[in-house]
Each structure stands twice: as structure tokens, then as C-alpha cells.
Design a protein around this motif. Sequence first.
Motif, PDB file in Angstrom:
ATOM      1  N   SER A 256       0.820  -1.216   0.000  1.00  0.00           N
ATOM      2  CA  SER A 256       0.000   0.000   0.000  1.00  0.00           C
ATOM      3  C   SER A 256       0.856   1.270   0.000  1.00  0.00           C
ATOM      4  O   SER A 256       0.386   2.341  -0.355  1.00  0.00           O
ATOM      5  CB  SER A 256      -0.925   0.017   1.223  1.00  0.00           C
ATOM      6  N   LYS A 257       2.124   1.152   0.398  1.00  0.00           N
ATOM      7  CA  LYS A 257       3.004   2.314   0.488  1.00  0.00           C
ATOM      8  C   LYS A 257       4.055   2.361  -0.617  1.00  0.00           C
ATOM      9  O   LYS A 257       4.693   3.399  -0.825  1.00  0.00           O
ATOM     10  CB  LYS A 257       3.715   2.324   1.850  1.00  0.00           C
ATOM     11  N   ILE A 258       4.230   1.235  -1.319  1.00  0.00           N
ATOM     12  CA  ILE A 258       5.352   1.126  -2.251  1.00  0.00           C
ATOM     13  C   ILE A 258       5.231   2.084  -3.428  1.00  0.00           C
ATOM     14  O   ILE A 258       6.208   2.724  -3.826  1.00  0.00           O
ATOM     15  CB  ILE A 258       5.501  -0.339  -2.719  1.00  0.00           C
ATOM     16  N   SER A 259       4.052   2.210  -4.016  1.00  0.00           N
ATOM     17  CA  SER A 259       3.893   3.110  -5.155  1.00  0.00           C
ATOM     18  C   SER A 259       4.198   4.554  -4.766  1.00  0.00           C
ATOM     19  O   SER A 259       4.932   5.262  -5.462  1.00  0.00           O
ATOM     20  CB  SER A 259       2.473   3.019  -5.728  1.00  0.00           C
ATOM     21  N   THR A 260       3.633   4.982  -3.643  1.00  0.00           N
ATOM     22  CA  THR A 260       3.882   6.351  -3.179  1.00  0.00           C
ATOM     23  C   THR A 260       5.358   6.567  -2.895  1.00  0.00           C
ATOM     24  O   THR A 260       5.936   7.596  -3.293  1.00  0.00           O
ATOM     25  CB  THR A 260       3.055   6.649  -1.920  1.00  0.00           C
ATOM     26  N   ALA A 261       5.990   5.607  -2.226  1.00  0.00           N
ATOM     27  CA  ALA A 261       7.412   5.734  -1.896  1.00  0.00           C
ATOM     28  C   ALA A 261       8.265   5.780  -3.152  1.00  0.00           C
ATOM     29  O   ALA A 261       9.263   6.508  -3.209  1.00  0.00           O
ATOM     30  CB  ALA A 261       7.841   4.571  -1.003  1.00  0.00           C
ATOM     31  N   SER A 262       7.877   5.032  -4.180  1.00  0.00           N
ATOM     32  CA  SER A 262       8.623   5.030  -5.445  1.00  0.00           C
ATOM     33  C   SER A 262       8.555   6.398  -6.103  1.00  0.00           C
ATOM     34  O   SER A 262       9.575   6.949  -6.544  1.00  0.00           O
ATOM     35  CB  SER A 262       8.063   3.967  -6.391  1.00  0.00           C
ATOM     36  N   HIS A 263       7.355   6.952  -6.195  1.00  0.00           N
ATOM     37  CA  HIS A 263       7.187   8.249  -6.843  1.00  0.00           C
ATOM     38  C   HIS A 263       7.849   9.376  -6.039  1.00  0.00           C
ATOM     39  O   HIS A 263       8.415  10.307  -6.623  1.00  0.00           O
ATOM     40  CB  HIS A 263       5.708   8.533  -7.073  1.00  0.00           C
ATOM     41  N   GLU A 264       7.789   9.267  -4.719  1.00  0.00           N
ATOM     42  CA  GLU A 264       8.447  10.286  -3.896  1.00  0.00           C
ATOM     43  C   GLU A 264       9.962  10.223  -4.056  1.00  0.00           C
ATOM     44  O   GLU A 264      10.642  11.259  -4.082  1.00  0.00           O
ATOM     45  CB  GLU A 264       8.049  10.106  -2.431  1.00  0.00           C
ATOM     46  N   LEU A 265      10.506   9.010  -4.184  1.00  0.00           N
ATOM     47  CA  LEU A 265      11.948   8.860  -4.394  1.00  0.00           C
ATOM     48  C   LEU A 265      12.366   9.450  -5.734  1.00  0.00           C
ATOM     49  O   LEU A 265      13.382  10.149  -5.833  1.00  0.00           O
ATOM     50  CB  LEU A 265      12.333   7.382  -4.311  1.00  0.00           C
ATOM     51  N   VAL A 266      11.581   9.189  -6.770  1.00  0.00           N
ATOM     52  CA  VAL A 266      11.876   9.741  -8.093  1.00  0.00           C
ATOM     53  C   VAL A 266      11.785  11.266  -8.073  1.00  0.00           C
ATOM     54  O   VAL A 266      12.654  11.972  -8.602  1.00  0.00           O
ATOM     55  CB  VAL A 266      10.935   9.149  -9.156  1.00  0.00           C
ATOM     56  N   ASN A 267      10.740  11.795  -7.483  1.00  0.00           N
ATOM     57  CA  ASN A 267      10.569  13.249  -7.421  1.00  0.00           C
ATOM     58  C   ASN A 267      11.702  13.913  -6.638  1.00  0.00           C
ATOM     59  O   ASN A 267      12.212  14.969  -7.035  1.00  0.00           O
ATOM     60  CB  ASN A 267       9.227  13.604  -6.803  1.00  0.00           C
ATOM     61  N   ALA A 268      12.086  13.308  -5.512  1.00  0.00           N
ATOM     62  CA  ALA A 268      13.189  13.855  -4.724  1.00  0.00           C
ATOM     63  C   ALA A 268      14.485  13.822  -5.521  1.00  0.00           C
ATOM     64  O   ALA A 268      15.268  14.779  -5.496  1.00  0.00           O
ATOM     65  CB  ALA A 268      13.339  13.075  -3.421  1.00  0.00           C
ATOM     66  N   SER A 269      14.719  12.731  -6.233  1.00  0.00           N
ATOM     67  CA  SER A 269      15.927  12.608  -7.057  1.00  0.00           C
ATOM     68  C   SER A 269      15.957  13.697  -8.115  1.00  0.00           C
ATOM     69  O   SER A 269      16.978  14.372  -8.326  1.00  0.00           O
ATOM     70  CB  SER A 269      15.972  11.233  -7.728  1.00  0.00           C
ATOM     71  N   ARG A 270      14.835  13.898  -8.772  1.00  0.00           N
ATOM     72  CA  ARG A 270      14.751  14.921  -9.818  1.00  0.00           C
ATOM     73  C   ARG A 270      14.979  16.325  -9.237  1.00  0.00           C
ATOM     74  O   ARG A 270      15.731  17.122  -9.795  1.00  0.00           O
ATOM     75  CB  ARG A 270      13.380  14.858 -10.496  1.00  0.00           C
ATOM     76  N   ASN A 271      14.341  16.624  -8.126  1.00  0.00           N
ATOM     77  CA  ASN A 271      14.462  17.948  -7.535  1.00  0.00           C
ATOM     78  C   ASN A 271      15.899  18.252  -7.113  1.00  0.00           C
ATOM     79  O   ASN A 271      16.396  19.370  -7.307  1.00  0.00           O
ATOM     80  CB  ASN A 271      13.522  18.078  -6.334  1.00  0.00           C
ATOM     81  N   ILE A 272      16.561  17.263  -6.531  1.00  0.00           N
ATOM     82  CA  ILE A 272      17.932  17.473  -6.060  1.00  0.00           C
ATOM     83  C   ILE A 272      18.886  17.659  -7.239  1.00  0.00           C
ATOM     84  O   ILE A 272      19.736  18.557  -7.231  1.00  0.00           O
ATOM     85  CB  ILE A 272      18.368  16.303  -5.163  1.00  0.00           C
ATOM     86  N   VAL A 273      18.747  16.824  -8.273  1.00  0.00           N
ATOM     87  CA  VAL A 273      19.596  16.959  -9.458  1.00  0.00           C
ATOM     88  C   VAL A 273      19.391  18.332 -10.107  1.00  0.00           C
ATOM     89  O   VAL A 273      20.345  19.022 -10.467  1.00  0.00           O
ATOM     90  CB  VAL A 273      19.308  15.830 -10.466  1.00  0.00           C
ATOM     91  N   ASN A 274      18.137  18.740 -10.238  1.00  0.00           N
ATOM     92  CA  ASN A 274      17.840  20.039 -10.858  1.00  0.00           C
ATOM     93  C   ASN A 274      18.342  21.212 -10.024  1.00  0.00           C
ATOM     94  O   ASN A 274      18.715  22.260 -10.569  1.00  0.00           O
ATOM     95  CB  ASN A 274      16.340  20.174 -11.099  1.00  0.00           C
ATOM     96  N   GLU A 275      18.352  21.039  -8.730  1.00  0.00           N
ATOM     97  CA  GLU A 275      18.818  22.101  -7.845  1.00  0.00           C
ATOM     98  C   GLU A 275      20.335  22.269  -7.935  1.00  0.00           C
ATOM     99  O   GLU A 275      20.861  23.394  -7.910  1.00  0.00           O
ATOM    100  CB  GLU A 275      18.415  21.776  -6.410  1.00  0.00           C
TER     101      GLU A 275
END
Length: 313
Positions: A256-275
Motif C-alpha cells: 500500500s506504500k510502495i507506489s507512493t514511496a517510489s514516486h516520492e523517491l523519483v521526485n526527490a531525485s529529480r528535484n535534487i539533481v535540478n537544484e
Amino acid sequence: MLPDNDTIAILRGDAPEAEQLGRLTDQQLNIIRSNKWFKLFVPKDQNGLGMLLPEVLRLEETLAWIDGSIGWVVTLCSGAGWFVGFADQNFIRPLINDSNFCVAGSGAVGVAKTEGDGFRINGSWKYASGSLHATVFTMNCVIEGTNDVRSFFLLPNEVTVKHTWNSMGMIATGSHSFEVKDQHVGIARQFIIQPDHAVLKDDIYRYPFLQLAEITLAVNLSGMALRFIELSGQRPDRLDHYRKIFFDAVENNQLSKISTASHELVNASRNIVNEIYPSLGLGAADKSTEVNRVWRNFHTAAQHSLFQKRIFR
């Protein structure tokens, strides 16, 4: 087992050549094959690794940290190798025994017409990572005259690879299209990717396909982000927070948490790289540098449709 320092050096050292070739180098492929990384989900009694899912994800993240194209090809091809659990075993077992065994595939849909004791297949499928060294291809087809979608195995001499991969990054994945014209296959070539259609008993073949795709692709993006952060001289603390949430969900099998955790990890990765990127100057825009290659690989992989809709709201 994660690769040692000598293996890391060889795999990463060949990355510029692989990008020039538009495919993984023979040396990289030999390491992948000798370690059976294309057989992560193939049972041990079928000459595979039969690894537990958290171990698979740690390895895939490490390979993506070494080089994005390597991590992606291993992830996509071993992920397609997961289909052995749904396959006619008389058909698939001899193929698994090939030391070069590698499955490339696409989630797009072609057409299969019922004909005699099998099907006649037509279609074109995009983005088949590992297409230039695959020993088996998989594709989806709608059965003509129905709404039924089945998956199929085809052999390299039954498909035509079209050199269509022209992305700014992930160049060495060789994620080309392939085409099939009027190819007849027997009924043993079809399979259905649903837990109740698994023919092998291992629990991994009853894992939901969507979540399996999400978690394996997410660790590729976090692995590339970790390398980008490392090359920039920054600390990975912020990303480690999301990585911990992600791996805790996987290890505790919290679907129940895996999909959300996956998308949050991807979003965090993208935000940090872009920053970080704007602070690196023109050196980061030089296509001959590793930091630029990692940046191009990351942003190419992050365009995968699985994460695109959730990122751009």
C-alpha cells in the motif's frame, strides 16, 4: 552480491566507449553475463540467481550509480526475464540455459490473429532496451476481434530491430524499436502476466507487475542521482531520507506504500539533481564529462511514462 571495486572500475571505465558505440561494450556484457545479472528473477534451479527483491533493488541501484545505461539495461532485461515464471516451461527452459540469455521487450500493443494452433503476429514496438544483444523478445498483442491482450515470446530471427533510439541520454541502452510482420508462433509462445497465471511457485511471480516496475525503475533514478550528487561534491543526506522510506516499504512488503514511496523517491531525485546542476558551471554542459553523461542519462530515464504523469501535474 554487489560488484567489487575492480568490477566497478571496468564497468564505469567502459561507459564513454559504450556511449560512442550506442550499446554496452563486450567487456561490460561479459561481466553482466558472468554474474548472471540478466537472470536476477530466474530461479536458482534454472541456472538463475533467484534473488530476493530487496537484494535485487540494492544491486540495480548500485549498477545505475556505476552507469545509468548499465543499470537500465540490467533492470529492463532482467525484469523481462521475470516473465519466465509465466512461460511454457518446455519452451523457455532451453533458452534460459544459454549463457547469453537476455530478454528485451516493450509494453506497447500489437495485433495477434488466432490461426490454426497458434497466432499470427503483426506490429511495431518502441523502446526495447537491450535490443542489440537480446536472445528473446517479448511484446503485448490484442487478440484480433477481442479485447483480450496477451504477451508473447519471439526469437531474434523473428523480429526486425529498427535503429530508432536517438535520445540525448541512455544512449548505450540501445533502446530501439522492433517490428514483426506476419510471424506465426505456436500457442506455447503466449503468456499472461497475472499472479493466477504464474506457473512457477516462487513468491516473486505473484508480485504485482505495476509495483515491480515502479520500484525497479525508481532505484535506477536514485542510483543515477546518487552519482550526480557525488560528482558534484554534495552530500546525499536529503535523498537518503527518501531512500530509507522506500527500502523500508519494500523490505516490509508494504504494498500500500510502495507506489507512493517510489514516486516520492523519483521526485526527490529529480528535484535534487535540478537544484545542483546550475551551480556546476559550463563543465557540467560538456558532453565529454561524466557529470554531463549522468545528467543526460538521468533526465532521459526520468521521462519514462510510469513517472511522467505523477511528476507533471
